[in-house]
Design an enzyme around this catalytic site. Sequence first.
Site, PDB file in Angstrom:
ATOM      1  N   HIS A   1     -14.168  33.092   8.089  1.00  0.00           N
ATOM      2  CA  HIS A   1     -13.968  32.292   6.870  1.00  0.00           C
ATOM      3  C   HIS A   1     -14.125  30.826   7.264  1.00  0.00           C
ATOM      4  CE1 HIS A   1     -12.022  36.143   6.005  1.00  0.00           C
ATOM      5  NE2 HIS A   1     -12.197  35.879   4.724  1.00  0.00           N
TER       6      HIS A   1
ATOM      7  N   ASP B   1      -9.273  33.580   9.445  1.00  0.00           N
ATOM      8  CA  ASP B   1      -8.279  32.805   8.691  1.00  0.00           C
ATOM      9  C   ASP B   1      -8.614  32.827   7.207  1.00  0.00           C
ATOM     10  OD1 ASP B   1     -10.504  31.192   9.158  1.00  0.00           O
ATOM     11  OD2 ASP B   1      -9.365  29.348   8.974  1.00  0.00           O
TER      12      ASP B   1
END
EC number: 2.1.1.266
Length: 280
Positions: A42, A164
């Site tokens: 991400h 994350d």
Amino acid sequence: MLSYRHIYHAGNHADILKHLVVSQICRHLIKKEAPFFYLDTHAGIGQYSLDSEQAQKNKEFQSGIARLLDEKNLPESIEALLDIVKEMNPNKSLQFYPGSPKIVDYYVRQKDKLHLCELHPNDYPILAALFPNKRRANVSKEDGFSSVRAMLPPPQKRGFVLMDPPYEVKKDYQYVVKALQEGCQRFPQGTYAIWYPVLNRKQADDLLKAVKATKIRNVLLLELCIRDSEKERGMAGSGMIVVNPPWTLEQEAKEFLPALSKILAEDNQANHQVSWITPE
């Protein structure tokens, strides 16, 4: 849902913890000559303008990275992160803050390779423009969790995976554990780092229990809370779950977490922890 934009939170306390861990893992990886592979599930936009309308809305960086830049006699690990921030801001005015891809890019050598995933339609083209050299970094508009299955094991045989997600969808808590299991099955020698928010104690503890239930070994937990997690809504802190951490990271965290807790605290309930979810 794809409403989350990290630029609203760039440079806050959670970023500092995450990026300290990312920086220290990379510093360890480049001690060996062999190349390494980095997968960011991400990735966001890679770097953030703190002068932007979004970052200026809540100015979370002012109670985060800006405080650190004013401090003296910090642990070496924090100074290493600040060196990257200072290099991005040569005129000494805090205008830019690095995302995880930019921090890793600071360390990677020509032989290393990055694979950066970003699904948000507005963020992907910005990230792709920041990393135009496909030989150095492959930027992909794809679901980051599926990339764990697709990209591992890497040909480099050494690697670091950062997960994350924004956790705006509650199933992200399940997806991140599943992706960790898949990654460790396919690439057991890799280093995996999972960031998570502390919105309330139970939600965070449920994630830690789920990771422990996988029976994956050698899992280190680092957590920083800047205030009481039960009194106010919002993110009171965050943590990093690190599988196969550098052997130095536990001791380094015992030095940088007390410093962060003291500098970034918002009330007298600020706390931190360094512990093993599962030993080696």
